[in-house]
Design an enzyme around this catalytic site. Sequence first.
Site, PDB file in Angstrom:
ATOM      1  N   ASP A  31      48.849 -48.428 -37.312  1.00 21.03           N
ATOM      2  CA  ASP A  31      47.719 -47.698 -36.726  1.00 21.03           C
ATOM      3  C   ASP A  31      46.605 -47.386 -37.717  1.00 21.03           C
ATOM      4  O   ASP A  31      45.493 -47.089 -37.321  1.00 21.03           O
ATOM      5  CB  ASP A  31      48.202 -46.398 -36.065  1.00 21.03           C
ATOM      6  CG  ASP A  31      49.015 -45.527 -37.018  1.00 21.03           C
ATOM      7  OD1 ASP A  31      49.038 -45.829 -38.228  1.00 21.03           O
ATOM      8  OD2 ASP A  31      49.617 -44.539 -36.563  1.00 21.03           O
ATOM      9  N   ASP A  36      56.807 -48.472 -36.548  1.00 20.93           N
ATOM     10  CA  ASP A  36      56.653 -47.112 -37.062  1.00 20.93           C
ATOM     11  C   ASP A  36      57.559 -46.188 -36.254  1.00 20.93           C
ATOM     12  O   ASP A  36      57.959 -46.522 -35.137  1.00 20.93           O
ATOM     13  CB  ASP A  36      55.202 -46.635 -36.903  1.00 20.93           C
ATOM     14  CG  ASP A  36      54.243 -47.448 -37.758  1.00 20.93           C
ATOM     15  OD1 ASP A  36      54.653 -47.868 -38.846  1.00 20.93           O
ATOM     16  OD2 ASP A  36      53.090 -47.645 -37.339  1.00 20.93           O
ATOM     17  N   ASP A  64      47.059 -50.521 -42.739  1.00 24.83           N
ATOM     18  CA  ASP A  64      48.027 -51.389 -42.053  1.00 24.83           C
ATOM     19  C   ASP A  64      47.445 -52.760 -41.723  1.00 24.83           C
ATOM     20  O   ASP A  64      48.188 -53.679 -41.372  1.00 24.83           O
ATOM     21  CB  ASP A  64      48.492 -50.742 -40.737  1.00 24.83           C
ATOM     22  CG  ASP A  64      49.357 -49.516 -40.971  1.00 24.83           C
ATOM     23  OD1 ASP A  64      50.002 -49.464 -42.029  1.00 24.83           O
ATOM     24  OD2 ASP A  64      49.382 -48.627 -40.099  1.00 24.83           O
ATOM     25  N   ALA A  93      46.760 -91.783 -13.586  1.00 31.32           N
ATOM     26  CA  ALA A  93      47.972 -91.213 -12.989  1.00 31.32           C
ATOM     27  C   ALA A  93      48.874 -90.589 -14.045  1.00 31.32           C
ATOM     28  O   ALA A  93      49.562 -89.598 -13.784  1.00 31.32           O
ATOM     29  CB  ALA A  93      48.725 -92.292 -12.232  1.00 31.32           C
TER      30      ALA A  93
END
Length: 488
Positions: A337, A49, A341, A3
Amino acid sequence: IVANVPEGLLPTITLSLSLASQRMARRNALIKNLDSVQTLGSVTVICTDKTGTLTYNEMTLKELTLAGGERVTFSGEGYETKGDLSFESSNESSRSRLDELLLAGAVNSRARIEEGKLFGDQTELAIVAAAQKAHIDISSCKKNSEIPFTSERKMMSTICVLSGEERLYAKGAAEVIFGQSTHFLDRDGNVKPFDDESKKRLQQSAEAYENEAYRVLAIAKNHATQEEGLTLLGLIAMMDLPRTEVKEAIVQCKEAGIRTIMITGDNPTTAQAIAKKIDLDFDAVLTGPEVEQISDRELEKRLKNETLLFTRMASSQKLKIATALQYSGEVVAMTGDGVNDAPALKRADIGIAMGSSGTDVAKESADMILLDDNFASIVAAIEEGRTVYFNIKKFVTYILSSNVPEIVPYILHFFLKIPMPLSVIQILSIDLGSDMLPGLALGSEKPEKNIMKRPPVGSNEKILDWEGFKRGYFFIGIIEATAAMVAF
């Protein structure tokens, strides 16, 4: 024991996170692992960016200044080839000098716009689009050779044959072309020496454009094939327009206690002008070389006390910024991107790759992929992250409170010798069956109206804290248990 153990908690949390990630995907934020959904609710800094995220990543040639001083304005957005041009002031030779400047720019590029399809660099596409608006025919100019652009030279030249005569057209950074120019075309179309007074006048025009967030290029020609002794034709001013929804998203971040830091490769003047256009607050500007020179501790100290605007940044320097922010106690979301990076995306608490323009390496390193490369989608994802955090807290409290009525009957059965109210199978069927559906309902609730007006969720804050435990076990749980036993 059966329980007291919340058997339905794990599947409910997993399903809630999955539903949240589906909602984020519908809002153009693709989550790669479920842990990141909850981490988004704790973000305190977004390092973003500029190009493509805060702006459309579509250069538009809006204005140009002929070397004689006339200003020309172009209508239309992006790479539309239909539009009008208007002179601020002009004379008989203005149009022919404008045509030569646009021909020089269009010939001295590799970009093409054919039947609505785009090929090439954004900057060059903007020049080609402006040339097509002015109905410039570049087929009359036959290319012979090209001296390519490099980051060291900051200029590009093309040698071509026009009307049987060989000539060189050059385009590049204003300061570089100015340095290579000895003459300019005046208002009457005459070749005049490019003296200090003329240079000062055009430098002021270039600075005025940069202060309005334009990217400025100079265009020149030479009847020889050398990049020296050029005749200046004029300046072109292009802008990567800010996204319309970014202003509101930045206001949301301010209200939510999230700092927004712009990291861009543009020059400081252009970056500051864009920041002002989108109402992005900053205390100071740091360039890439300055970031390299200061120590990690000094950068950490400045980031703790100031909101900085980073310009002329290389991708590798993002890692230093992300690390300094984390050491100063921030939870960092970092966009990127490029291949370079990847270390910064890996280091950040939430690495965000661009879905449209991002490389495969960046996407592999990131925790989240922006399908539309839009800053507003990051803010939407943070809103979902906060929502799922508070929803999980709700159904954890609910599950804890529903455990108490399951425990109490066994305690009373042992001490008071009352009949056994529940069997173990019944408890399991409640926890794994009927408890899960209300739990999922709580887990998929919509964001509360003030969700983005609260401070970020503390990184050390626990989903199950003492307040939640007390509320579940000793308040709601006792009420439920009393009601259940009375009914029994």
